[in-house]
Design a protein around this motif. Structure first.
Motif, PDB file in Angstrom:
ATOM      1  N   ALA A  29      -4.105  -4.614   0.121  1.00  0.00           N
ATOM      2  CA  ALA A  29      -4.081  -3.815   1.171  1.00  0.00           C
ATOM      3  C   ALA A  29      -4.948  -2.429   0.878  1.00  0.00           C
ATOM      4  N   GLU A  47      -8.779   4.661  11.316  1.00  0.00           N
ATOM      5  CA  GLU A  47      -7.969   4.717  12.519  1.00  0.00           C
ATOM      6  C   GLU A  47      -8.472   5.628  13.915  1.00  0.00           C
ATOM      7  N   GLU A  74       0.190   4.156   1.120  1.00  0.00           N
ATOM      8  CA  GLU A  74      -0.101   5.248   2.146  1.00  0.00           C
ATOM      9  C   GLU A  74       0.807   5.418   3.160  1.00  0.00           C
ATOM     10  N   MET A  75       1.673   4.260   3.615  1.00  0.00           N
ATOM     11  CA  MET A  75       2.522   4.155   4.527  1.00  0.00           C
ATOM     12  C   MET A  75       2.145   5.010   6.040  1.00  0.00           C
ATOM     13  N   CYS A  76       0.907   4.558   6.462  1.00  0.00           N
ATOM     14  CA  CYS A  76       0.857   4.613   7.647  1.00  0.00           C
ATOM     15  C   CYS A  76       1.876   4.302   8.684  1.00  0.00           C
ATOM     16  N   LYS A 133      -1.828   9.357   7.859  1.00  0.00           N
ATOM     17  CA  LYS A 133      -2.889   8.754   7.493  1.00  0.00           C
ATOM     18  C   LYS A 133      -3.846  10.282   6.676  1.00  0.00           C
ATOM     19  N   CYS A 181       0.834  -1.271  -0.036  1.00  0.00           N
ATOM     20  CA  CYS A 181       0.007  -0.137  -0.019  1.00  0.00           C
ATOM     21  C   CYS A 181       1.100   1.086   0.012  1.00  0.00           C
ATOM     22  N   SER A 229       1.795  -2.445   4.790  1.00  0.00           N
ATOM     23  CA  SER A 229       2.448  -1.429   3.827  1.00  0.00           C
ATOM     24  C   SER A 229       3.930  -1.648   3.592  1.00  0.00           C
ATOM     25  N   PHE A 266       2.155   2.740  11.320  1.00  0.00           N
ATOM     26  CA  PHE A 266       2.487   1.677  12.096  1.00  0.00           C
ATOM     27  C   PHE A 266       2.228   0.417  11.298  1.00  0.00           C
ATOM     28  N   CYS A 267       1.969   0.523   9.798  1.00  0.00           N
ATOM     29  CA  CYS A 267       1.168  -0.374   9.230  1.00  0.00           C
ATOM     30  C   CYS A 267       2.214  -1.375   8.520  1.00  0.00           C
TER      31      CYS A 267
HETATM   32  S1  SF4 Z   1      -3.313   1.324   7.288  1.00  0.00           S
HETATM   33 FE1  SF4 Z   1      -4.260   0.899   5.171  1.00  0.00          FE
HETATM   34  S2  SF4 Z   1      -3.989   2.869   4.154  1.00  0.00           S
HETATM   35 FE2  SF4 Z   1      -2.719   2.819   5.723  1.00  0.00          FE
HETATM   36  S3  SF4 Z   1      -0.714   2.145   5.007  1.00  0.00           S
HETATM   37 FE3  SF4 Z   1      -1.802   0.156   6.026  1.00  0.00          FE
HETATM   38  S4  SF4 Z   1      -3.077  -0.435   4.329  1.00  0.00           S
HETATM   39 FE4  SF4 Z   1      -2.531   1.473   3.464  1.00  0.00          FE
END
Ligand code: SF4
Length: 554
Positions: A280, A336, A238-240, A348, A236, A246, A242-243
Motif C-alpha cells: 500500500a 485525494e 498513514e491512516m487516511c 492525508k 500503511c 491501511s 477512509f482507507c
Molecule cells: S490512502 Fe494511501 S497513503 Fe492513505 S492510508 Fe491508504 S494507502 Fe496509505
C-alpha cells in the motif's frame, strides 16, 4: 482440454509442491474469476502455494474458465474473495460442484465451504449465509491452525466440525451467531453467539513474521504477463480516514530486506525479467533507499520494474529516473484532493507544494506521465474544494508541461473498520464527477472517473448485513436471466423493490450517515483498532471541518 494443458505447462513454479499423503484432505481452492485474473492475485498464489506445500493436503485449483482435475470426495472448498461483484461466480462455482448455495442447506455429504480475502475480512455479513466458515485476516499462520483443528474432527458430524473450527482464533462461523433486528427493516439489536461454547467475538489475525509474500508462479497467461510480484510492505502507516488498505491490515509491517525481499527477487528474476513491487505504501519501507540502490546495479539493467503505489512526497527524481530506465513510463500517486483543508480532514499529510515537487521530479527523472488519484464525495467537501482540485491540476500541468497528466477519480465509499464506516455516500458525488470531467477537459488533463453506480453497489455491499443476502441472490438471478456476468445497480434496485418490507431500503445502507451508537453488522468481528479508537479518529477528522491549521497526526 488442450487450452488447459498449455496453461498449466506455461507455469514456472517457484516452489516445490508436495506429493499428497494417501489420506490427504482433498481441497478445491478457487478464485471466483478467470485464470488470468486469479493467478495475478498475489494473495491467491500465496495461499495456494501454502496448501500445495503440505503433504496432508491434496489441493486443486479452480477458476471460472479452467480447473485442475478435481479430487473425488472433496472435503473443503475454499474461495479467495477480493472483488465484491465476483460473488455471482462463487454461486456459479457452487452450482457446478453440486454444493447448495446456502450453508444451512448442506448436509454431511457436502464439503465445508470456506472463504478468505479482503472482501470477507472487511465485512463478511452479506455473504454469511453461503460460507460454513470464514478466515479473517492474514492466512500465513491461520491456514495451518485451521488444518490442524480440522484434522482432529475430520470424521466428526458437520456441527462438531464447525464448533471445533470456531475455537481457532480468526475463524468465523456465521451460523454460530444469531442476529436480531428491531424489526424487519430496522436497526440491528444484537449479535450473539448461539451457545457459550462459541467465542463472542472473532479477532482478525495478523501475521507477525518479517518475510512477506511473493509470487509462487510466473506465467505469460496472467493479466500482468510474466510478472514476478513481491510484497514490500503490508498495511500503511498513514491512516487516511477512509482507507481500508491501511486500517484493515494494521499494523504497518515492512519485509526484511536480507531475509526476505532480496533472496525472493533474486529467485524470481531467474525465470522472468519483469518485477512488480507491491504494497500500500512501498516507499515508506524504512530501507527503501537501500532496496533501490541494490536494484540499481548493472546485473538488473534489463529488469522491467513497476511499483504499485508511491506516496507523493517520496517520489524523488532518483526514483523516477530508476523507474524510467527500467521501462516504467508513468507512476501513480494518490493525492485525494487539491484542497489542503480536505486533506486535513482525510488525515492525508501532504501539501500542494509537495505535489508540485513530485511532478517536477517525475519530469526531470524522465518519466512520460503521472496519474493522480483522487476522490469526490468526501465528508464536508464543498464546491471550493473541487475548485482547489482543478487549480492544483492546472498548476501541476504548468509545472511539468512535458508530462502526460491523468486524474483518476472515485467516489468516497464507506468501508467497515475505518473511522468513516459511519458516513454515507454523498448523493452529489455523481454531479461532482461530471463537473470535474468538464473542467479538466478544458485543461487537457485526461480524466478517468470510476463509475458512480459501481460505487453505490460497493457501498451497499461494504455496509450490508445478513438481510442483504436475499437482495444479492435476487440481483444475481436477474443477471443470470439476462445473460450478464454481474448484476447492475438497476437489478439491485429491482431486488430491493421486490423485497420491500423484508429488508431496509437501499438508501438506508448506502446514503445514510449512521449513528455511532448503532450496532454495526460487523460488531462481533474485531480488527487491530477497537471501535472506541475508530470513533476517536472519526471525531478528530471532523473537528477540522471548519478549516484549521494542520492537525497533529494520530
Ligand atoms: S490512502 Fe494511501 S497513503 Fe492513505 S492510508 Fe491508504 S494507502 Fe496509505
Amino acid at each position: 482440454m488442450g487450452l488447459q494443458h498449455s496453461v498449466w505447462q506455461a507455469e514456472k513454479l517457484l516452489f516445490k509442491p508436495c506429493t499428497p499423503d494417501h489420506d490427504a484432505i482433498p481441497i478445491i481452492y478457487a478464485f471466483p474469476n478467470t485464470y488470468a485474473v486469479g493467478i495475478t492475485s498475489l494473495g491467491y498464489q500465496h495461499i495456494w502455494a501454502n496448501l500445495a506445500s503440505r503433504p496432508e493436503v491434496n489441493v486443486c485449483r479452480w477458476f471460472t474458465d479452467l480447473h485442475e482435475p478435481l479430487p473425488p470426495e472433496v472435503e473443503l472448498v475454499g474461495f479467495s474473495f477480493s472483488w465484491e461483484l465476483d460473488y455471482g461466480n462463487i454461486l456459479q462455482a457452487l452450482s457446478a460442484l453440486a454444493v447448495p448455495h446456502r450453508s444451512s442447506d448442506r448436509t454431511s455429504s457436502h464439503p465445508l465451504v470456506f472463504g478468505g480475502g479482503a472482501v470477507l475480512t472487511a465485512n463478511p455479513e452479506p455473504f454469511a449465509d453461503w460460507f460454513d466458515f470464514i478466515l479473517l485476516g492474514d492466512g500465513e499462520d491461520l491456514l495451518g491452525n485451521v488444518l490442524c483443528a480440522y484434522q482432529t474432527v475430520r470424521y466428526a458430524p458437520r456441527h462438531e466440525k464447525l464448533l471445533a473450527l470456531a475455537q481457532v482464533s480468526g475463524v468465523y462461523v456465521p451460523s454460530l451467531f444469531c442476529v436480531t433486528y428491531a424489526d424487519a427493516t430496522g436497526n440491528i439489536q444484537s449479535i450473539t453467539p448461539v451457545s457459550a461454547e462459541v467465542p463472542a467475538t472473532v479477532q482478525k489475525q495478523t501475521y507477525k513474521g518479517n518475510v512477506l509474500s511473493h509470487s509462487s508462479v510466473v506465467t505469460p497467461h496472467a493479466a500482468w504477463s510474466d510478472i514476478f510480484m513481491v510484497e514490500v510492505v503490508r498495511s500503511c502507516p498513514e491512516m487516511c480516514r477512509f482507507c481500508l488498505a491501511s486500517y484493515l491490515t494494521l499494523p504497518f509491517r515492512p519485509a526484511d530486506l536480507e531475509a526476505g525481499l532480496m533472496p525472493a527477487i533474486r529467485q524470481g528474476l531467474t525465470v522472468t525479467n519483469r518485477l512488480g513491487l507491491l504494497g500500500a505504501s512501498i516507499t515508506q519501507h524504512p530501507e527503501f533507499e537501500s532496496l533501490l540502490d541494490w536494484l540499481d546495479q548493472p546485473a538488473f539493467d534489463s529488469v522491467r520494474l513497476s511499483l504499485a503505489s508511491v506516496r507523493t512526497n517520496t517520489l524523488t527524481q532518483r526514483l523516477c529516473s530508476i523507474l524510467a530506465r527500467h521501462d516504467s513510463r508513468s507512476v501513480t500517486v494518490a493525492v485525494e484532493s487539491g484542497s489542503e483543508r480536505l486533506r486535513q480532514i482525510i488525515n492525508k499529510k501532504l501539501s500542494n507544494a509537495e505535489i508540485y515537487q513530485a511532478i517536477a521530479n517525475a519530469q526531470a527523472g524522465g518519466l512520460q506521465g503521472i496519474k493522480f488519484y483522487g476522490m469526490v464525495g468526501v465528508p464536508y467537501e464543498t464546491d471550493a474544494d473541487l475548485a482547489d482540485t482543478v487549480e492544483m491540476l492546472r498548476t501541476a500541468k504548468k509545472t511539468a508541461p512535458k508530462l502526460k497528466i491523468a486524474f483518476g477519480c472515485s467516489t468516497f465509499v464507506p468501508k467497515a473498520h475505518t473511522p468513516w464506516q459511519w458516513q454515507g455516500v454523498s448523493p452529489s458525488a455523481e454531479k461532482k464527477l461530471q463537473l470535474l470531467q468538464k473542467q479538466l477537459g478544458k485543461l487537457g488533463i485526461e480524466f478517468r472517473p470510476e463509475n458512480y453506480r459501481d460505487s453505490v453497489v460497493q457501498a451497499l455491499i461494504s455496509r450490508g448485513d445478513r438481510r442483504l443476502n436475499a437482495v444479492l441472490t435476487l440481483a444475481y438471478n436477474y443477471a443470470q436471466a439476462e445473460g450478464k456476468t454481474e448484476p447492475s445497480l438497476g437489478m439491485f434496485k429491482r431486488a430491493f423493490k421486490e423485497l420491500a418490507q423484508t429488508v431496509p431500503p437501499l438508501d438506508w445502507y448506502v446514503f445514510r450517515t449512521w449513528d455511532t451508537t448503532e450496532v454495526l453488522p460487523w460488531a462481533h468481528l474485531r480488527t487491530a483498532l477497537s471501535p472506541e479508537l475508530l470513533q476517536k479518529h472519526h471525531q478528530i477528522a471532523f473537528s477540522y471541518s471548519d478549516s484549521v491549521p494542520l492537525p497533529p497526526a494520530v
